[in-house]
Design a protein around this motif. Structure first.
Motif, PDB file in Angstrom:
ATOM      1  N   ARG A 191     -11.221  -1.429  11.922  1.00 52.59           N
ATOM      2  CA  ARG A 191     -10.636  -2.748  12.093  1.00 52.59           C
ATOM      3  C   ARG A 191      -9.835  -3.129  10.849  1.00 52.59           C
ATOM      4  N   PRO A 192      -8.556  -3.453  10.974  1.00 54.51           N
ATOM      5  CA  PRO A 192      -7.741  -3.766   9.795  1.00 54.51           C
ATOM      6  C   PRO A 192      -8.294  -4.918   8.962  1.00 54.51           C
ATOM      7  N   SER A 193      -8.874  -5.919   9.598  1.00 52.24           N
ATOM      8  CA  SER A 193      -9.366  -7.080   8.853  1.00 52.24           C
ATOM      9  C   SER A 193     -10.493  -6.732   7.894  1.00 52.24           C
ATOM     10  N   LEU A 194     -11.140  -5.581   8.095  1.00 55.52           N
ATOM     11  CA  LEU A 194     -12.217  -5.159   7.200  1.00 55.52           C
ATOM     12  C   LEU A 194     -11.701  -4.282   6.064  1.00 55.52           C
ATOM     13  N   GLY A 195     -10.415  -3.974   6.067  1.00 56.91           N
ATOM     14  CA  GLY A 195      -9.847  -3.174   4.991  1.00 56.91           C
ATOM     15  C   GLY A 195      -9.779  -3.962   3.700  1.00 56.91           C
ATOM     16  N   ALA A 196     -10.185  -3.349   2.608  1.00 55.27           N
ATOM     17  CA  ALA A 196     -10.157  -4.013   1.305  1.00 55.27           C
ATOM     18  C   ALA A 196      -9.985  -2.977   0.216  1.00 55.27           C
ATOM     19  N   ARG A 219       6.567  -4.234   1.438  1.00 56.03           N
ATOM     20  CA  ARG A 219       7.461  -4.535   0.313  1.00 56.03           C
ATOM     21  C   ARG A 219       7.458  -6.010  -0.077  1.00 56.03           C
ATOM     22  N   TRP A 220       7.146  -6.892   0.871  1.00 55.42           N
ATOM     23  CA  TRP A 220       7.168  -8.342   0.664  1.00 55.42           C
ATOM     24  C   TRP A 220       5.891  -8.860   0.021  1.00 55.42           C
ATOM     25  N   SER A 221       4.871  -7.996  -0.055  1.00 53.37           N
ATOM     26  CA  SER A 221       3.532  -8.462  -0.420  1.00 53.37           C
ATOM     27  C   SER A 221       3.351  -8.594  -1.931  1.00 53.37           C
ATOM     28  N   LEU A 222       2.584  -9.608  -2.320  1.00 55.68           N
ATOM     29  CA  LEU A 222       2.153  -9.753  -3.713  1.00 55.68           C
ATOM     30  C   LEU A 222       0.734  -9.239  -3.922  1.00 55.68           C
ATOM     31  N   HIS A 223       0.105  -8.731  -2.868  1.00 55.09           N
ATOM     32  CA  HIS A 223      -1.305  -8.354  -2.944  1.00 55.09           C
ATOM     33  C   HIS A 223      -1.508  -7.041  -2.201  1.00 55.09           C
ATOM     34  N   ASP A 224      -1.149  -5.919  -2.842  1.00 57.34           N
ATOM     35  CA  ASP A 224      -1.283  -4.621  -2.183  1.00 57.34           C
ATOM     36  C   ASP A 224      -2.733  -4.253  -1.933  1.00 57.34           C
ATOM     37  N   GLY A 225      -3.662  -4.836  -2.692  1.00 60.35           N
ATOM     38  CA  GLY A 225      -5.069  -4.563  -2.470  1.00 60.35           C
ATOM     39  C   GLY A 225      -5.557  -5.035  -1.116  1.00 60.35           C
ATOM     40  N   VAL A 226      -4.888  -6.012  -0.544  1.00 64.06           N
ATOM     41  CA  VAL A 226      -5.205  -6.476   0.806  1.00 64.06           C
ATOM     42  C   VAL A 226      -4.412  -5.693   1.850  1.00 64.06           C
ATOM     43  N   HIS A 227      -3.133  -5.547   1.635  1.00 62.74           N
ATOM     44  CA  HIS A 227      -2.261  -5.081   2.715  1.00 62.74           C
ATOM     45  C   HIS A 227      -2.157  -3.564   2.845  1.00 62.74           C
ATOM     46  N   LEU A 228      -2.318  -2.804   1.758  1.00 66.25           N
ATOM     47  CA  LEU A 228      -2.211  -1.356   1.883  1.00 66.25           C
ATOM     48  C   LEU A 228      -3.359  -0.762   2.704  1.00 66.25           C
ATOM     49  N   PRO A 229      -4.624  -1.121   2.447  1.00 63.86           N
ATOM     50  CA  PRO A 229      -5.681  -0.579   3.313  1.00 63.86           C
ATOM     51  C   PRO A 229      -5.558  -1.039   4.759  1.00 63.86           C
ATOM     52  N   ARG A 230      -5.108  -2.255   4.991  1.00 59.26           N
ATOM     53  CA  ARG A 230      -4.957  -2.725   6.367  1.00 59.26           C
ATOM     54  C   ARG A 230      -3.832  -1.986   7.077  1.00 59.26           C
TER      55      ARG A 230
END
Length: 376
Positions: A191-196, A219-230
């Motif tokens: 589940r993407p929402s559990l990615g961290a 590319r638009w993100s300021l928080h790769d720790g959230v968006h890359l695993p998702r």
């Protein structure tokens, strides 16, 4: 008032139960010798105070072959000169000037994407310029990725905190991660929402990174720790977390003002949304601050002895949870009694960002201005 105290106790027990489970599941991976090249990729913008020790620590990696690439993102200090000085004595280190920032990109993502394009490794280990790797970190992370079939493995480095302002802000990283992320569920589900992940220390396989578009896809993100695993999970790739305190150290910020600015930048894509923040306020204020207020009311004779007893139980649970996390992740013991204040500061940052976003819709970091969710 008794009902309120019972709610506070329940809200304190939630992270206590999750932390008890998570602290047994989040282990430091064992290093194993490997033959595949690991590319250690370090985006750097005006990091003269950090970059020398960071690249030397990376070059000291053992058990796996490594290359170290530093992306100089238009630094105006001595960052590039310091890297060149070290590179002169070690061909495994390369300095890569980062091209001008294109429209629609945030700086770190652009630098990371450029580094990945030039990297030769089978695994990419992205670290921040203030992260000092232990010698076995690269080998341990890659071994864990192989053992678990994970496309991405991350962990929180041991956080160095030398000022009161840092101790009022930085410990919330581990408290939120260990106390509120169901690690067992995360490992059992894509589940993407559990990615961290912790953006300070992220290992990703080259194949998966390139398949999903890497940092270019966020590319638009300021928080790769959230968006890359998702991003990886949405494409069917497994991601995982490990205990990172024995793998690396980091001093994120120097003082309260820097910490406030840094956590405000990440808040734009974290808690500070109209839907999420009221829920987080209930969870955090209700379970970590309200018990203290009820205890004070009890000591003042404003509530019954039963309410006071329940509130005291909630305080004990709250502090015990924070103490257990603090001890295991090797954070300063002095941060434990600061816990209620740290929760209030964290909520103040989030609410300030949410309200300011409604007014301004912008964020600033490393001298660049960004439109929230859009182009810089």
């Amino acid at each position: 008032m008794l009902a309120l105290a019972l709610i506070a106790l329940a809200l304190a027990l939630l992270p206590a139960a999750l932390a008890a489970a998570n602290l047994t599941l989040l282990r430091t991976p064992e290093a194993e010798p490997g033959t595949g090249l690991v590319s250690i990729l370090i985006p750097a913008r005006n990091e003269a105070d950090n970059i020398g020790p960071t690249v030397r620590a990376a070059l000291a990696s053992t058990d796996v072959p490594i290359e170290v690439l530093v992306g100089d993102d238009h630094s105006t200090d001595a960052t590039a000169a310091l890297v060149r000085e070290v590179a002169a004595g070690d061909p495994r280190l390369r300095l890569l000037p980062v091209p001008s920032l294109p429209e629609g990109w945030t700086g770190k993502n652009h630098a990371c994407a450029h580094l990945a394009e030039r990297a030769r490794g089978e695994h990419f280990l992205f670290i921040d310029a203030d992260v000092r790797l232990e010698s076995d970190a690269a080998a341990a992370l890659t071994a864990h990725a192989r053992r678990t079939g994970s496309a991405l493995v991350s962990g929180v480095p041991r956080q160095r905190m030398e000022s009161l302002g840092e101790r009022l802000t930085v410990p919330m990283i581990n408290f939120l991660l260990v106390g509120y992320l169901p690690v067992a569920m995360m490992r059992a589900s894509l589940r993407p929402s559990l990615g961290a992940a912790c953006g300070q220390l992220v290992l990703v396989t080259r194949a998966a990174y390139e398949a999903v578009g890497g940092h270019g896809a966020i590319r638009w993100s300021l928080h790769d720790g959230v968006h890359l695993p998702r991003l990886l999970r949405r494409s069917g790739h497994r991601t995982d977390l490990v205990a990172g305190q024995a793998l690396a150290t980091c001093r994120m910020y120097r003082g309260f003002a820097a910490a406030w600015a840094g956590f405000s930048k990440n808040a734009h894509e974290g808690m500070a949304t109209p839907r999420a923040l009221p829920v987080w306020t209930l969870l955090l204020f209700g379970g970590q601050v309200l018990p203290w207020l009820l205890v004070l009311a009890g000591l003042a004779g404003l509530v019954s002895g039963t309410v006071l007893a329940v509130a005291l139980a909630a305080v004990v649970v709250s502090l015990a949870t924070r103490a257990a996390i603090t001890l295991i992740v090797h954070e300063p013991m002095a941060t434990i009694p600061l816990h209620p204040a740290a929760v209030l500061v964290a909520l103040a940052i989030q609410w300030n960002v949410l309200l300011r976003r409604e007014r301004a819709g912008a964020a600033t970091w490393k001298g660049r201005n960004y439109t929230i969710g859009g182009a810089p």
